[in-house]
Design a protein around this motif. Structure first.
Motif, PDB file in Angstrom:
ATOM      1  N   ASP A  47       0.862  -1.185   0.000  1.00 51.96           N
ATOM      2  CA  ASP A  47       0.000   0.000   0.000  1.00 51.96           C
ATOM      3  C   ASP A  47       0.896   1.233   0.000  1.00 51.96           C
ATOM      4  O   ASP A  47       1.571   1.519   0.994  1.00 51.96           O
ATOM      5  N   ILE A  48       0.902   1.957  -1.108  1.00 48.44           N
ATOM      6  CA  ILE A  48       1.738   3.149  -1.281  1.00 48.44           C
ATOM      7  C   ILE A  48       1.004   4.367  -0.736  1.00 48.44           C
ATOM      8  O   ILE A  48      -0.135   4.617  -1.104  1.00 48.44           O
ATOM      9  N   ILE A 114      -0.635  -3.964  -5.622  1.00 46.40           N
ATOM     10  CA  ILE A 114      -0.097  -2.679  -5.154  1.00 46.40           C
ATOM     11  C   ILE A 114      -1.251  -1.692  -5.180  1.00 46.40           C
ATOM     12  O   ILE A 114      -1.946  -1.564  -6.193  1.00 46.40           O
ATOM     13  N   THR A 115      -1.473  -1.030  -4.049  1.00 40.59           N
ATOM     14  CA  THR A 115      -2.558  -0.057  -3.957  1.00 40.59           C
ATOM     15  C   THR A 115      -1.982   1.346  -3.805  1.00 40.59           C
ATOM     16  O   THR A 115      -0.894   1.529  -3.263  1.00 40.59           O
ATOM     17  N   CYS A 116      -2.752   2.304  -4.275  1.00 38.34           N
ATOM     18  CA  CYS A 116      -2.362   3.714  -4.232  1.00 38.34           C
ATOM     19  C   CYS A 116      -3.656   4.511  -4.141  1.00 38.34           C
ATOM     20  O   CYS A 116      -4.282   4.797  -5.151  1.00 38.34           O
ATOM     21  N   ARG A 117      -4.055   4.826  -2.933  1.00 37.71           N
ATOM     22  CA  ARG A 117      -5.351   5.462  -2.704  1.00 37.71           C
ATOM     23  C   ARG A 117      -5.167   6.940  -2.363  1.00 37.71           C
ATOM     24  O   ARG A 117      -4.540   7.270  -1.361  1.00 37.71           O
ATOM     25  N   VAL A 133       6.198   1.221 -10.218  1.00 37.75           N
ATOM     26  CA  VAL A 133       5.159   0.282  -9.775  1.00 37.75           C
ATOM     27  C   VAL A 133       5.152  -0.956 -10.660  1.00 37.75           C
ATOM     28  O   VAL A 133       5.093  -2.086 -10.156  1.00 37.75           O
ATOM     29  N   ARG A 134       5.224  -0.773 -11.968  1.00 38.13           N
ATOM     30  CA  ARG A 134       5.232  -1.922 -12.894  1.00 38.13           C
ATOM     31  C   ARG A 134       6.337  -2.912 -12.539  1.00 38.13           C
ATOM     32  O   ARG A 134       6.141  -4.128 -12.599  1.00 38.13           O
ATOM     33  N   THR A 142      -2.029  -6.843  -9.814  1.00 41.82           N
ATOM     34  CA  THR A 142      -2.957  -5.726 -10.013  1.00 41.82           C
ATOM     35  C   THR A 142      -2.459  -4.475  -9.309  1.00 41.82           C
ATOM     36  O   THR A 142      -2.070  -4.527  -8.141  1.00 41.82           O
ATOM     37  N   PHE A 143      -2.480  -3.381 -10.039  1.00 45.19           N
ATOM     38  CA  PHE A 143      -2.213  -2.060  -9.478  1.00 45.19           C
ATOM     39  C   PHE A 143      -3.577  -1.402  -9.278  1.00 45.19           C
ATOM     40  O   PHE A 143      -4.297  -1.131 -10.244  1.00 45.19           O
TER      41      PHE A 143
END
Length: 194
Positions: A47-48, A114-117, A133-134, A142-143
């Motif tokens: 989680d970014i 990988i999450t980026c909220r 991220v890739r 899944t991103f």
């Protein structure tokens, strides 16, 4: 005159330390995330910009991923760690700036999710960030990105400028083999796969 980048700890740490809090996860968002990400089955998740850790804890406890939450703000991470339940394994918390730090310090070399909220809007070099991220995603991973979209709030709303532009959305979605989106009020959720 010097300015502080909005993607650095110098900007975010005082805000977290002063008690600023940001849009909380709601049921609609967590249900959608569960459908798009599926059960973790112990696979690693990152989680970014984890902030107070709500999303990282959801990934860890409800979806059963082995989660690492990273943020550039020590104050946010202290808040996240303080909410861990004693005796229950929680996420790993790391003070890391995803744009500039060496990511080999992360506990895994690759992640299933990988999450980026509510973070992408604040990233300075969006193309470089998406490429970083890739490189961290496992094949088929899944991103998951949640971002507010420009123009969805009333013109008189003081938060109207928080959205991402069409150009920023194009940078985010370019080069993925699968791009799925879902709108939730002012937010757009992206499920991106290599």
């Amino acid at each position: 005159m010097t300015t502080t980048s909005t993607s650095t700890a110098a900007y975010w740490d005082p805000l977290w330390a002063q008690g600023h809090r940001y849009r909380q996860l709601d049921d609609a968002e967590t249900r959608l995330m569960g459908r798009r990400l599926g059960p973790g089955q112990g696979r690693p998740a990152l989680d970014i910009g984890c902030g107070d850790g709500a999303l990282a804890r959801h990934l860890q406890h409800e979806l059963e991923y082995q989660t690492t939450g990273i943020d550039c703000s020590p104050s946010a991470l202290a808040l996240a760690a303080a909410q861990d339940s004693p005796g229950t394994p929680g996420p790993v918390w790391k003070c890391t700036d995803v744009e500039t730090d060496d990511l080999t310090v992360l506990p895994e070399s690759a992640y299933a999710v990988i999450t980026c909220r509510l973070v992408y809007r604040w990233i300075d070099d969006k193309a470089s960030f998406v490429n970083r991220v890739r490189r961290l995603l496992v094949p088929g991973g899944t991103f998951w990105v949640v971002a507010e979209i420009t123009g969805r709030r009333e013109n008189t709303d003081p938060l109207q400028s928080l959205g991402i532009t069409p150009a920023a959305a194009e940078i985010l979605t370019a080069g993925w083999s699968v791009v799925r989106t879902h709108d939730l009020d002012v937010l757009r959720c992206y499920a991106l796969r290599p």
